[in-house]
Design a protein around this motif. Structure first.
Motif, PDB file in Angstrom:
ATOM      1  N   ALA A 112      54.722  54.379  28.477  1.00 50.98           N
ATOM      2  CA  ALA A 112      53.475  53.599  28.432  1.00 50.98           C
ATOM      3  C   ALA A 112      52.263  54.465  28.711  1.00 50.98           C
ATOM      4  O   ALA A 112      51.229  54.350  28.040  1.00 50.98           O
ATOM      5  N   ASN A 113      52.381  55.360  29.672  1.00 48.48           N
ATOM      6  CA  ASN A 113      51.242  56.187  30.045  1.00 48.48           C
ATOM      7  C   ASN A 113      50.912  57.243  29.005  1.00 48.48           C
ATOM      8  O   ASN A 113      49.739  57.580  28.819  1.00 48.48           O
ATOM      9  N   VAL A 114      51.904  57.762  28.319  1.00 47.39           N
ATOM     10  CA  VAL A 114      51.603  58.736  27.274  1.00 47.39           C
ATOM     11  C   VAL A 114      50.936  58.043  26.078  1.00 47.39           C
ATOM     12  O   VAL A 114      50.055  58.611  25.427  1.00 47.39           O
ATOM     13  N   ILE A 115      51.301  56.811  25.816  1.00 49.47           N
ATOM     14  CA  ILE A 115      50.632  56.049  24.750  1.00 49.47           C
ATOM     15  C   ILE A 115      49.184  55.762  25.140  1.00 49.47           C
ATOM     16  O   ILE A 115      48.258  55.950  24.332  1.00 49.47           O
ATOM     17  N   TYR A 116      48.968  55.323  26.385  1.00 49.55           N
ATOM     18  CA  TYR A 116      47.604  55.049  26.852  1.00 49.55           C
ATOM     19  C   TYR A 116      46.763  56.321  26.842  1.00 49.55           C
ATOM     20  O   TYR A 116      45.601  56.301  26.424  1.00 49.55           O
ATOM     21  N   LEU A 117      47.347  57.433  27.261  1.00 44.32           N
ATOM     22  CA  LEU A 117      46.625  58.701  27.219  1.00 44.32           C
ATOM     23  C   LEU A 117      46.267  59.079  25.785  1.00 44.32           C
ATOM     24  O   LEU A 117      45.161  59.558  25.522  1.00 44.32           O
ATOM     25  N   GLY A 118      47.167  58.835  24.846  1.00 44.20           N
ATOM     26  CA  GLY A 118      46.882  59.116  23.437  1.00 44.20           C
ATOM     27  C   GLY A 118      45.705  58.307  22.919  1.00 44.20           C
ATOM     28  O   GLY A 118      44.824  58.828  22.241  1.00 44.20           O
ATOM     29  N   PHE A 119      45.666  57.026  23.275  1.00 46.22           N
ATOM     30  CA  PHE A 119      44.541  56.191  22.859  1.00 46.22           C
ATOM     31  C   PHE A 119      43.235  56.646  23.509  1.00 46.22           C
ATOM     32  O   PHE A 119      42.185  56.672  22.875  1.00 46.22           O
ATOM     33  N   THR A 120      43.310  57.004  24.783  1.00 50.64           N
ATOM     34  CA  THR A 120      42.110  57.465  25.475  1.00 50.64           C
ATOM     35  C   THR A 120      41.602  58.769  24.878  1.00 50.64           C
ATOM     36  O   THR A 120      40.399  58.926  24.629  1.00 50.64           O
ATOM     37  N   LEU A 121      42.508  59.712  24.647  1.00 46.52           N
ATOM     38  CA  LEU A 121      42.097  60.978  24.031  1.00 46.52           C
ATOM     39  C   LEU A 121      41.546  60.763  22.626  1.00 46.52           C
ATOM     40  O   LEU A 121      40.606  61.451  22.221  1.00 46.52           O
ATOM     41  N   ALA A 122      42.113  59.812  21.907  1.00 41.01           N
ATOM     42  CA  ALA A 122      41.596  59.504  20.573  1.00 41.01           C
ATOM     43  C   ALA A 122      40.157  59.028  20.652  1.00 41.01           C
ATOM     44  O   ALA A 122      39.299  59.452  19.869  1.00 41.01           O
ATOM     45  N   ALA A 123      39.873  58.150  21.607  1.00 37.40           N
ATOM     46  CA  ALA A 123      38.508  57.641  21.760  1.00 37.40           C
ATOM     47  C   ALA A 123      37.554  58.747  22.194  1.00 37.40           C
ATOM     48  O   ALA A 123      36.447  58.868  21.661  1.00 37.40           O
ATOM     49  N   VAL A 124      37.974  59.565  23.145  1.00 40.58           N
ATOM     50  CA  VAL A 124      37.096  60.596  23.688  1.00 40.58           C
ATOM     51  C   VAL A 124      36.875  61.727  22.689  1.00 40.58           C
ATOM     52  O   VAL A 124      35.731  62.118  22.414  1.00 40.58           O
ATOM     53  N   VAL A 125      37.948  62.266  22.136  1.00 39.60           N
ATOM     54  CA  VAL A 125      37.807  63.392  21.212  1.00 39.60           C
ATOM     55  C   VAL A 125      37.199  62.939  19.882  1.00 39.60           C
ATOM     56  O   VAL A 125      36.364  63.641  19.307  1.00 39.60           O
ATOM     57  N   GLY A 126      37.590  61.770  19.407  1.00 39.58           N
ATOM     58  CA  GLY A 126      36.968  61.234  18.193  1.00 39.58           C
ATOM     59  C   GLY A 126      35.484  60.989  18.396  1.00 39.58           C
ATOM     60  O   GLY A 126      34.658  61.304  17.535  1.00 39.58           O
ATOM     61  N   GLY A 127      35.132  60.445  19.563  1.00 39.60           N
ATOM     62  CA  GLY A 127      33.722  60.229  19.884  1.00 39.60           C
ATOM     63  C   GLY A 127      32.960  61.536  20.007  1.00 39.60           C
ATOM     64  O   GLY A 127      31.822  61.651  19.539  1.00 39.60           O
ATOM     65  N   ALA A 128      33.572  62.526  20.648  1.00 37.67           N
ATOM     66  CA  ALA A 128      32.919  63.837  20.775  1.00 37.67           C
ATOM     67  C   ALA A 128      32.704  64.469  19.407  1.00 37.67           C
ATOM     68  O   ALA A 128      31.670  65.109  19.163  1.00 37.67           O
ATOM     69  N   THR A 129      33.648  64.275  18.517  1.00 39.26           N
ATOM     70  CA  THR A 129      33.499  64.785  17.152  1.00 39.26           C
ATOM     71  C   THR A 129      32.321  64.119  16.453  1.00 39.26           C
ATOM     72  O   THR A 129      31.520  64.789  15.787  1.00 39.26           O
ATOM     73  N   LYS A 130      32.202  62.811  16.624  1.00 37.26           N
ATOM     74  CA  LYS A 130      31.084  62.084  16.017  1.00 37.26           C
ATOM     75  C   LYS A 130      29.756  62.540  16.611  1.00 37.26           C
ATOM     76  O   LYS A 130      28.782  62.777  15.875  1.00 37.26           O
ATOM     77  N   LEU A 131      29.702  62.672  17.938  1.00 36.44           N
ATOM     78  CA  LEU A 131      28.459  63.092  18.579  1.00 36.44           C
ATOM     79  C   LEU A 131      28.070  64.504  18.164  1.00 36.44           C
ATOM     80  O   LEU A 131      26.884  64.781  17.948  1.00 36.44           O
ATOM     81  N   ALA A 132      29.046  65.382  18.041  1.00 34.69           N
ATOM     82  CA  ALA A 132      28.751  66.738  17.578  1.00 34.69           C
ATOM     83  C   ALA A 132      28.209  66.713  16.152  1.00 34.69           C
ATOM     84  O   ALA A 132      27.278  67.460  15.815  1.00 34.69           O
ATOM     85  N   ALA A 133      28.764  65.853  15.319  1.00 34.44           N
ATOM     86  CA  ALA A 133      28.280  65.748  13.943  1.00 34.44           C
ATOM     87  C   ALA A 133      26.861  65.181  13.905  1.00 34.44           C
ATOM     88  O   ALA A 133      26.039  65.607  13.078  1.00 34.44           O
ATOM     89  N   TYR A 134      26.548  64.239  14.777  1.00 31.73           N
ATOM     90  CA  TYR A 134      25.192  63.714  14.832  1.00 31.73           C
ATOM     91  C   TYR A 134      24.201  64.787  15.288  1.00 31.73           C
ATOM     92  O   TYR A 134      23.078  64.855  14.806  1.00 31.73           O
ATOM     93  N   ARG A 135      24.622  65.631  16.211  1.00 29.64           N
ATOM     94  CA  ARG A 135      23.710  66.648  16.763  1.00 29.64           C
ATOM     95  C   ARG A 135      23.615  67.894  15.900  1.00 29.64           C
ATOM     96  O   ARG A 135      22.539  68.479  15.758  1.00 29.64           O
ATOM     97  N   ARG A 136      24.736  68.330  15.339  1.00 26.30           N
ATOM     98  CA  ARG A 136      24.766  69.594  14.593  1.00 26.30           C
ATOM     99  C   ARG A 136      24.902  69.426  13.088  1.00 26.30           C
ATOM    100  O   ARG A 136      24.804  70.398  12.361  1.00 26.30           O
ATOM    101  N   GLY A 137      25.206  68.230  12.646  1.00 25.58           N
ATOM    102  CA  GLY A 137      25.429  67.998  11.227  1.00 25.58           C
ATOM    103  C   GLY A 137      26.893  68.109  10.885  1.00 25.58           C
ATOM    104  O   GLY A 137      27.698  68.604  11.660  1.00 25.58           O
ATOM    105  N   MET A 138      27.215  67.655   9.706  1.00 24.70           N
ATOM    106  CA  MET A 138      28.607  67.678   9.254  1.00 24.70           C
ATOM    107  C   MET A 138      28.956  69.089   8.777  1.00 24.70           C
ATOM    108  O   MET A 138      28.164  69.733   8.101  1.00 24.70           O
ATOM    109  N   PRO A 139      30.158  69.560   9.110  1.00 22.72           N
ATOM    110  CA  PRO A 139      30.583  70.861   8.579  1.00 22.72           C
ATOM    111  C   PRO A 139      30.765  70.767   7.064  1.00 22.72           C
ATOM    112  O   PRO A 139      31.068  69.691   6.535  1.00 22.72           O
ATOM    113  N   PRO A 140      30.618  71.879   6.372  1.00 25.33           N
ATOM    114  CA  PRO A 140      30.664  71.832   4.897  1.00 25.33           C
ATOM    115  C   PRO A 140      32.047  71.577   4.318  1.00 25.33           C
ATOM    116  O   PRO A 140      32.165  71.298   3.151  1.00 25.33           O
ATOM    117  N   TRP A 141      33.085  71.644   5.094  1.00 23.21           N
ATOM    118  CA  TRP A 141      34.420  71.423   4.531  1.00 23.21           C
ATOM    119  C   TRP A 141      34.645  69.998   4.431  1.00 23.21           C
ATOM    120  O   TRP A 141      35.100  69.163   4.181  1.00 23.21           O
TER     121      TRP A 141
END
Length: 141
Positions: A112-141
């Motif tokens: 249960a905890n590894v599943i919850y950690l996966g969801f939390t990391l998905a939200a945090v890392v996915g969000g960080a990716t979005k915020l980086a794209a908003y601040r720096r722009g989308m990478p060309p790939w």
């Protein structure tokens, strides 16, 4: 700051705070017993439910206050798509880890905890990716 970026901050913060509170509660309960013997189900459900409720209420509040909540352009859609792709990788990794634990007869606590950690990391890392794209722009790939 566009509404979508504000919403990304809200979702990321809610995920981090709810997971931190969950960890504090579970670790406090484990002071006098083994970690796998801790009653974790109710705190986990409260953490997930509270995170969802806070995210919804904060998003509604920001939408009411913001004037640009209905202005979602192609850039916002691409950023959301990229962040979701990155986040989904962590959901898949959490699911694979849970599957391996289940096949190895791991305790339900760890599964249960590894599943919850996966969801939390998905939200945090996915969000960080979005915020980086908003601040720096989308990478060309």
């Amino acid at each position: 700051m566009p509404y979508e970026e504000k919403r990304t901050w809200i979702l990321g913060a809610a995920a981090v705070v709810s997971y931190a509170i969950y960890l504090i509660v579970v670790l406090a309960r484990a002071r006098h017993s083994a970690l796998v013997d801790v009653a974790y189900v109710v705190p986990l459900l409260w953490a997930v439910g509270a995170s969802i409720a806070v995210s919804i209420l904060a998003s509604i509040t920001v939408a009411i206050v913001s004037r640009d909540c209905d202005r979602r352009d192609q850039r916002d859609r691409e950023i959301d798509s990229r962040g979701t792709q990155v986040g989904n990788a962590f959901i898949a990794l959490g699911a694979i880890a849970a599957l391996v634990l289940a096949m190895a007869d791991g305790d339900r606590f760890w599964i249960a905890n590894v599943i919850y950690l996966g969801f939390t990391l998905a939200a945090v890392v996915g969000g960080a990716t979005k915020l980086a794209a908003y601040r720096r722009g989308m990478p060309p790939w």
